[in-house]
Motif scaffolding. Structure first.
Motif, PDB file in Angstrom:
ATOM      1  N   GLN A  23       0.829  -1.206   0.000  1.00 16.94           N
ATOM      2  CA  GLN A  23       0.000   0.000   0.000  1.00 16.94           C
ATOM      3  C   GLN A  23       0.868   1.263   0.000  1.00 16.94           C
ATOM      4  O   GLN A  23       0.575   2.234  -0.712  1.00 16.94           O
ATOM      5  CB  GLN A  23      -0.920   0.006   1.232  1.00 16.94           C
ATOM      6  CG  GLN A  23      -1.939  -1.123   1.265  1.00 16.94           C
ATOM      7  CD  GLN A  23      -2.903  -1.082   0.093  1.00 16.94           C
ATOM      8  OE1 GLN A  23      -3.321  -0.008  -0.340  1.00 16.94           O
ATOM      9  NE2 GLN A  23      -3.257  -2.252  -0.428  1.00 16.94           N
ATOM     10  N   GLN A  26       2.424   1.880  -3.420  1.00 19.73           N
ATOM     11  CA  GLN A  26       1.439   2.419  -4.349  1.00 19.73           C
ATOM     12  C   GLN A  26       1.310   3.931  -4.206  1.00 19.73           C
ATOM     13  O   GLN A  26       1.157   4.651  -5.191  1.00 19.73           O
ATOM     14  CB  GLN A  26       0.072   1.770  -4.111  1.00 19.73           C
ATOM     15  CG  GLN A  26      -0.048   0.347  -4.633  1.00 19.73           C
ATOM     16  CD  GLN A  26      -1.448  -0.188  -4.445  1.00 19.73           C
ATOM     17  OE1 GLN A  26      -2.110   0.078  -3.444  1.00 19.73           O
ATOM     18  NE2 GLN A  26      -1.927  -0.932  -5.415  1.00 19.73           N
ATOM     19  N   GLU A  41       0.550   2.662   7.081  1.00 23.12           N
ATOM     20  CA  GLU A  41      -0.377   1.686   6.486  1.00 23.12           C
ATOM     21  C   GLU A  41      -0.515   0.435   7.348  1.00 23.12           C
ATOM     22  O   GLU A  41      -1.289  -0.457   7.026  1.00 23.12           O
ATOM     23  CB  GLU A  41       0.126   1.277   5.095  1.00 23.12           C
ATOM     24  CG  GLU A  41       0.332   2.407   4.114  1.00 23.12           C
ATOM     25  CD  GLU A  41      -0.953   3.130   3.757  1.00 23.12           C
ATOM     26  OE1 GLU A  41      -2.019   2.469   3.766  1.00 23.12           O
ATOM     27  OE2 GLU A  41      -0.905   4.342   3.477  1.00 23.12           O
TER      28      GLU A  41
END
Length: 200
Positions: A23, A26, A41
């Motif tokens: 995550q 990204q 995250e």
């Protein structure tokens, strides 16, 4: 990670760290990624991250192994024909376009590969990646040759060639193409090679 790298043998904490890393990549990409970004995250604390890892790059090497086994687990089984499996492998490794978030993760993995000459752990991990893919390709070509799907080829040689084609094409995609830009022409070149070795 684990002795054999199988994500199924990870404990819950490390699995969550891998998912948090995905995550974070990204959102932030490789260059700007920090342990704190991953911690943001991660439902647990930054302290727990440092319990398992000394720093970002060590964590990313483990993440690379995690991604490799996730990828291998997503490949088709041998119920397909060898040629169909090869075409599926090309599709998985080289989709025509990428969304921005997937592109960032793939770019991060490429940048980790580029660090290989300076980072022994990253280099050894990518040697494993290449070895796994080469073995998979050689198995596909061997089965295709035995089944008469491929012409008179040397599976080990074709495996080396296709590994270089796939790796080089992924590099071009990540360095000179925008994520949403189609790599149709590059894919056609690889498909031409598949046609070249296929029985008529």
């Amino acid at each position: 990670m684990t002795q054999n790298g199988d994500p199924g043998e990870l404990g819950p904490a490390k699995t969550e760290i891998m998912e948090a890393t995905y995550q974070a990549l990204q959102k932030h990409g490789y260059d700007n990624l920090t342990i704190q970004d991953i911690a943001d995250e991660f439902e647990n604390s930054r302290t727990l991250l440092y319990y398992h890892y000394d720093g970002r790059d060590e964590l990313l090497v483990d993440f690379l192994e995690y991604v490799l086994y996730e990828f291998l687990g997503s490949l088709p089984d041998e119920k397909q024909s060898a040629r169909a499996e090869l075409e599926t492998l090309v599709e998985v490794l080289l989709p025509a376009t990428l969304d921005e978030e997937v592109y960032r993760v793939q770019l991060a993995m490429f940048e980790l590969r580029v660090n290989g000459p300076h980072d022994r752990d990253a280099r050894e991990q990518y040697l494993r990646v290449d070895s796994e893919l080469k073995d998979l390709l050689e198995d596909i070509f061997t089965r295709g040759l035995e089944a008469g799907e491929f012409a008179d080829i040397e599976p080990a040689v074709e495996a080396e060639l296709f590994l270089s084609l796939l790796t080089g094409t992924r590099t071009r995609r990540l360095t000179v193409y925008d994520p949403e830009e189609s790599i149709h022409e590059l894919r056609n070149a690889i498909n031409t090679q598949i046609e070249r070795i296929s029985s008529s």
